[in-house]
Design a protein around this motif. Structure first.
Motif, PDB file in Angstrom:
ATOM      1  N   ASN A 106      -1.611   6.984   7.847  1.00  0.00           N
ATOM      2  CA  ASN A 106      -1.586   7.192   6.623  1.00  0.00           C
ATOM      3  C   ASN A 106      -0.137   7.489   6.070  1.00  0.00           C
ATOM      4  OD1 ASN A 106      -4.114   6.560   5.385  1.00  0.00           O
ATOM      5  ND2 ASN A 106      -4.911   8.436   6.401  1.00  0.00           N
ATOM      6  N   TRP A 119       1.943   4.450   6.495  1.00  0.00           N
ATOM      7  CA  TRP A 119       1.449   3.409   5.340  1.00  0.00           C
ATOM      8  C   TRP A 119       2.033   3.857   3.933  1.00  0.00           C
ATOM      9  CZ3 TRP A 119      -1.432  -0.888   4.803  1.00  0.00           C
ATOM     10  CH2 TRP A 119      -1.880  -1.283   3.434  1.00  0.00           C
ATOM     11  N   GLY A 147       2.289   1.880   1.310  1.00  0.00           N
ATOM     12  CA  GLY A 147       1.366   2.210   0.191  1.00  0.00           C
ATOM     13  C   GLY A 147       1.678   2.615  -1.122  1.00  0.00           C
ATOM     14  N   LEU A 174      -0.935  -1.424  10.528  1.00  0.00           N
ATOM     15  CA  LEU A 174      -0.802  -1.322   9.036  1.00  0.00           C
ATOM     16  C   LEU A 174      -0.962  -2.679   8.437  1.00  0.00           C
ATOM     17  CD1 LEU A 174       2.640   1.167   9.080  1.00  0.00           C
ATOM     18  CD2 LEU A 174       0.036   1.578   8.657  1.00  0.00           C
ATOM     19  N   SER A 180      -3.757  -3.563   5.726  1.00  0.00           N
ATOM     20  CA  SER A 180      -3.423  -4.533   4.336  1.00  0.00           C
ATOM     21  C   SER A 180      -4.104  -5.854   4.172  1.00  0.00           C
ATOM     22  CB  SER A 180      -1.873  -4.822   4.343  1.00  0.00           C
ATOM     23  OG  SER A 180      -1.473  -5.361   3.209  1.00  0.00           O
TER      24      SER A 180
END
Length: 133
Positions: free
Chosen positions: A6, A9, A14, A101, A105
């Protein structure tokens, strides 16, 4: 591991993807009739910031209004956000570290195209949807 993914990302893509959802949400909220689209867009922005450890499921109570809303969303915002996810996924998959990642996506493309009638739910430690009893 989820926290590490996370954070990677968030830093790599993100924030920018969430910013796209926020822009779409603000535009939808300015036009009074499209406020439900804005709310869905803000919900997806939250998911785009921190996707690992959560998943998207279809709501059982979604009906015809969700289908009509998804068609309108697809034309005005969904297609462009999906193109952003696809482009980001391809760019992330260029490196070995970015492959997970990039896959995440690509997994976000369906919700960016058709967000209404879907719900974002947390996963447990084994990757299953958490059930509240």
């Amino acid at each position: 591991m989820r926290i590490l993914l996370n954070v990677l990302w968030l830093v790599l893509c993100g924030f920018w993807m969430a910013l796209g959802y926020v822009v779409a949400g603000v535009i939808c909220c300015i036009l009074i009739i499209t406020i439900p689209f804005g709310i869905a867009s803000f919900r997806m922005a939250n998911y785009a910031l921190w996707p690992f450890g959560r998943t998207v499921i279809r709501r059982a109570d979604a009906g015809g209004a969700s289908a009509i809303g998804n068609i309108i969303w697809f034309v005005f915002a969904g297609l462009w956000l999906a193109i952003g996810h696809i482009g980001t996924g391809i760019a992330l998959c260029i490196t070995i570290i970015g492959i997970p990642l990039g896959v995440a996506s690509f997994k976000m493309v369906p919700i960016s195209l058709l967000p209404l009638g879907r719900e974002i739910v947390p996963l447990d430690d084994h990757g299953y949807v958490r059930q509240a009893y």
